[in-house]
Design a protein around this motif. Structure first.
Motif, PDB file in Angstrom:
ATOM      1  N   CYS A  63      -7.354  -2.703   4.036  1.00 47.48           N
ATOM      2  CA  CYS A  63      -6.997  -1.282   3.975  1.00 47.48           C
ATOM      3  C   CYS A  63      -7.627  -0.596   2.776  1.00 47.48           C
ATOM      4  O   CYS A  63      -8.780  -0.184   2.812  1.00 47.48           O
ATOM      5  N   GLY A  64      -6.873  -0.447   1.680  1.00 42.58           N
ATOM      6  CA  GLY A  64      -7.287   0.423   0.576  1.00 42.58           C
ATOM      7  C   GLY A  64      -8.617   0.060  -0.057  1.00 42.58           C
ATOM      8  O   GLY A  64      -9.427   0.945  -0.361  1.00 42.58           O
ATOM      9  N   HIS A 116       0.476  -4.023   5.956  1.00 45.60           N
ATOM     10  CA  HIS A 116      -0.719  -3.927   6.805  1.00 45.60           C
ATOM     11  C   HIS A 116      -2.015  -4.320   6.106  1.00 45.60           C
ATOM     12  O   HIS A 116      -3.084  -4.133   6.660  1.00 45.60           O
ATOM     13  N   GLU A 117      -1.934  -4.863   4.858  1.00 43.75           N
ATOM     14  CA  GLU A 117      -3.177  -5.290   4.194  1.00 43.75           C
ATOM     15  C   GLU A 117      -3.140  -6.807   4.101  1.00 43.75           C
ATOM     16  O   GLU A 117      -2.805  -7.359   3.069  1.00 43.75           O
ATOM     17  N   CYS A 161       0.850  -1.200   0.000  1.00 43.30           N
ATOM     18  CA  CYS A 161       0.000   0.000   0.000  1.00 43.30           C
ATOM     19  C   CYS A 161       0.886   1.251   0.000  1.00 43.30           C
ATOM     20  O   CYS A 161       2.032   1.226   0.454  1.00 43.30           O
ATOM     21  N   THR A 163       0.767   3.633   1.922  1.00 41.26           N
ATOM     22  CA  THR A 163       1.116   3.993   3.294  1.00 41.26           C
ATOM     23  C   THR A 163       2.429   3.324   3.713  1.00 41.26           C
ATOM     24  O   THR A 163       3.224   3.911   4.447  1.00 41.26           O
TER      25      THR A 163
HETATM   26 ZN    ZN Z   1      -2.976   0.693   3.356  1.00 43.90          ZN
END
Ligand code: ZN
Ligand code: APR
Ligand code: ZN
Length: 361
Positions: free
Chosen positions: A162-163, A63-64, A42, A44
């Protein structure tokens, strides 16, 4: 017993990431160790590596993610070893004012694991968004794990963490898109495309995709855009008004995170329409709008945090819809890669043809 596994570390500002051995402690009270099966790359993570979020290097990125719970600590009731879970970065407390008022996405007291993962020399790692899942195993708070149907592929499931959730949620939760609505989405990266998929899921009649890159617009069509506008060539506000009988869209979702695209979103909505800001601005960005236009146009200006999602409600539902063939989450996985290819995936990120690279383990 603490375990040693491989993980992707961002050692310092703007330095290339590298795979190192990390130490994952046994889960303490309220914690879980998850065997990671997939983790998406991601923006981030890139921002962490660039030092744009905090300077608490070294970071354990990723984190995804989705994986299988390996072990749980004392008092954990949410999940059990063997559960297939998606990780979320906001494990809500359930007791603060925001939670009690039914707006847990604004929770003031979200939980992460209390113990730290470390390098073999004892250096503490800061896990990206409290997760750190570019690793064979990771330690999280049990509330960061949401059980979903294990029939889904881990690479697809992880992206909801996440996204993709941010985009779908911007449409279905924050924008409250309804059947027959007209929706415009400005910026068709992973987040914008997910907003398009969410708008389709919610029954929007017209979905207008806006981007400056024709390749992104072609992809947006495959996810449900009914019309496309290249805003390098055409004024998007004019185009959206024209496509909506002169009114503007009922819901406009800004998925770039820039003042000029927010301004376009503001003027491209119908009177009493809703603007949803899901693109994340930088601290320096400012918005200048005639106050009379804010007054005169009515409607709602909203920002969307993590798609205003409630993981325990939204993750299993969206996975079920995907498994039923009603929501194409697989379309967001452009390529699968190995742990040692994350740095290369960062380089490809702005190439225009990657929605998500996903590390599979
Ligand atoms: Zn993310
Ligand atoms: N007008 C329209 N589209 C634009 C413009 C512009 N002025 N500038 C960039 N874009 C398009 C890009 O071409 C790209 O397709 O916006 C898209 C951004 O996509 P990505 O870079 O892939 O980013 P994404 O992961 O989708 O995230 C978008 O949402 O959650 C936030 O932090 C995230 O701010 C970021 C935004
Ligand atoms: Zn709370």
């Amino acid at each position: 017993m603490a375990q040693e596994v491989r993980g992707v570390i961002a050692p310092g500002k703007d330095q290339p990431v590298r795979v190192e051995t990390i130490v994952v402690p046994d889960p303490g009270p309220g914690e879980a160790v998850v065997r990671v099966q997939a983790c998406g790359v991601c923006h981030t993570d890139l921002h962490y590596k660039q030092g744009g979020i905090t300077d608490e290097f070294p970071f354990l990125l990723g984190h995804e993610a989705a994986g299988v719970v390996e072990s749980v600590g004392e008092g954990v009731t949410e999940v059990a070893p063997g559960d297939f879970v998606i990780l979320n970065w906001r494990a809500v407390c359930g007791n603060c004012r925001a939670c009690l008022r039914g707006r847990p996405w604004y929770c003031f007291d979200t939980h992460n694991a209390r113990q730290k993962m470390t390098l073999t020399d004892g250096t503490e790692l800061a896990p990206a968004l409290g997760i750190g899942a570019f690793a064979e195993k990771t330690l999280v708070a049990a509330g960061q794990c949401t059980k979903v149907d294990p029939a889904v592929s881990p690479a697809v499931a992880g992206l909801l963490g996440c996204g993709v959730m941010a985009g779908i949620g911007a449409a279905i939760n924050t924008g409250n898109v309804g059947r027959g609505d007209s929706v415009a989405v400005i910026g068709c990266g992973g987040v914008g495309d997910a907003a398009i998929a969410g708008a389709r899921l919610a029954g929007a009649a017209k979905i207008i995709a806006v981007d400056i890159d024709d390749r992104k617009l072609a992809k947006a069509r495959t996810l449900g855009a009914t019309h496309t506008v290249n805003s390098r060539e055409t004024d998007p506000v004019e185009a959206i008004r024209e496509l909506t009988g002169g009114f503007g869209a009922d819901v406009v979702i800004e998925a770039v995170g820039r003042p000029e695209t927010y301004q376009q979103a503001f003027y491209a909505r119908d009177l009493a329409g809703t603007v949803v800001l899901v693109g994340v601005p930088t601290p320096e960005m400012k918005l200048e709008l005639p106050l009379l236009d804010v007054f005169g146009r009515g409607g709602a200006l909203k920002s969307s945090w993590y798609g205003d999602c409630l993981p325990s409600r939204d993750f299993p539902m969206l996975i079920d819809l995907h498994l039923q063939g009603r929501l194409d989450l697989a379309a967001f996985v452009t390529e699968t890669i190995q742990l040692d290819e994350v740095e290369k995936a960062f380089e490809r990120m702005h190439g225009g043809d990657v929605l998500r690279s996903v590390v599979v383990l």
